[in-house]
Scaffold this motif. Sequence first.
Motif, PDB file in Angstrom:
ATOM      1  N   CYS A 250       0.855  -1.190   0.000  1.00  0.00           N
ATOM      2  CA  CYS A 250       0.000   0.000   0.000  1.00  0.00           C
ATOM      3  C   CYS A 250       0.889   1.237   0.000  1.00  0.00           C
ATOM      4  O   CYS A 250       2.106   1.141  -0.127  1.00  0.00           O
ATOM      5  N   GLU A 252       2.012   2.847   2.342  1.00  0.00           N
ATOM      6  CA  GLU A 252       3.022   2.853   3.411  1.00  0.00           C
ATOM      7  C   GLU A 252       4.260   2.034   3.043  1.00  0.00           C
ATOM      8  O   GLU A 252       5.303   2.165   3.674  1.00  0.00           O
ATOM      9  N   HIS A 257      -0.012  -6.519   1.468  1.00  0.00           N
ATOM     10  CA  HIS A 257      -1.203  -6.826   2.260  1.00  0.00           C
ATOM     11  C   HIS A 257      -1.864  -8.133   1.852  1.00  0.00           C
ATOM     12  O   HIS A 257      -1.983  -8.447   0.665  1.00  0.00           O
ATOM     13  N   CYS A 311      -1.429  -1.154  10.091  1.00  0.00           N
ATOM     14  CA  CYS A 311      -0.826  -0.374   9.013  1.00  0.00           C
ATOM     15  C   CYS A 311      -1.476   1.001   8.983  1.00  0.00           C
ATOM     16  O   CYS A 311      -2.691   1.135   9.155  1.00  0.00           O
ATOM     17  N   CYS A 313      -2.242   2.735   6.608  1.00  0.00           N
ATOM     18  CA  CYS A 313      -3.193   2.922   5.500  1.00  0.00           C
ATOM     19  C   CYS A 313      -4.619   2.624   5.930  1.00  0.00           C
ATOM     20  O   CYS A 313      -5.557   2.888   5.182  1.00  0.00           O
TER      21      CYS A 313
HETATM   22 ZN    ZN Z   1      -1.114  -0.659   4.448  1.00  0.00          ZN
END
Ligand code: ZN
Length: 428
Positions: A250, A252, A257, A311, A313
């Motif tokens: 993602c 980050e 994921h 995370c 995100c």
């Molecule tokens: Zn993420």
Amino acid sequence: MIPEIEKASLAEIKTLQEQKLVELMHYLYNNSTYYQGVFRSHNILPSSICSLEDLVKAPVTTKEQLQQFNDDFICVPKNEIIDYVTTSGTLGEPVTFALTDNDLKRLAYNEAISFACAGVKQDDVLQLMTTIDRRFMAGLAYFLGARELGAGIIRVGAGIPELQWDSILKFKPTYLIVVPSFLLKLIKYAEEHDIDLNSSGIKGAVCIGESLRNQDFSLNTLAQKIKSAWDIELYSTYASTEMSTAFTECSEQQGGHHHPELIVAEILDDNNSPVGDGEVGELTITTLGVEAMPLLRFKTGDMVKAHTSNCKCGRNTMRLGPVIGRKRQMIKYKGTTLYPPAMYNILNDFSEVENYIIEISHNSIGTDEILIKIAAQNPSEEFLHDIKDHFRAKLRVSPKIEVHDKKEIQKLQFPKLSRKPLIVIDKR
Ligand SMILES: [Zn+2]
């Protein structure tokens, strides 16, 4: 396009996975000749496996079994198979993977949410720099995923920097789907032809096949080289035909994921027991929602580490760190355990090295030997010394290095029928 489940709590994710696992057990029990045999010989009923913890009751599935009993894994009649894919087997012959119409829809969904994870939106245009034919799954998955997401996609295929740039300048794509080392060739071509990389409109690249990051998620040498010339975001995606699912980074960029509605992921030790939190082990997968060739506890051969911290995100799903190496390519060398990717990273540090191939063999006393064949412009003794020092500094050991002709190494890298270049020749 973030599925609800990715932002759900860990307990909700587990519940969903277990519901799908129960469905899978019934499906295998009723449709899979291979797993019917396994269940009979291990006294397993569909009701034996209701939770993720119950999974250890079922034996693992190996690549060898998949190859040996290939047809027995197919759960549908031939007239329901739409697409035929092959993947390289471990015993020589390729392994066939069959996909039904629903499997293709699942693949499209998987790739759409994976692209979305890397920030690709409907307005984006992707340039596909991988093969879409030759019985490959990946290229087709990317095409279907872009279509599902509603993004544009330009199918240029692998190689040919001139055609790639022609396409970039003509159609103005915003993302590339590419093997990252090929980006270096695109950069070289642009520099030689006065193309301004940073005004090309490319925002990012979804990168397959090679790692971009070290285990702490800092950029590795390859990624640093790319980023120093071209200011684009690099996202790693990790997938395989057997998984029919991708783990994609993602915004980050802290690991790929997990899509819990599509796959169960276990990280196992040599005894097929789950490793402790944050420990390295072999990724073992159970596919969810696959019709033609579902797999239960399939050992991928890839050594990875799972990350479970939240995370930024907003997704709560587990993330997989960069693949450390193939389990069967693990090398025990002078008391150190290492995998080939760690060596690529060191060799990539030397811009003078034009190409290389790593040969692993057993010596007369049965331990592993490493021979690295490199091609380099004007290789001096001092230069070879520098490489060896760098190996010692980073890996504590220094393998044997030989200088060869560039063409000779290229020939070794592309044996007949090979769809991608070889970097390791394992003679053990
Ligand atoms: Zn993420």
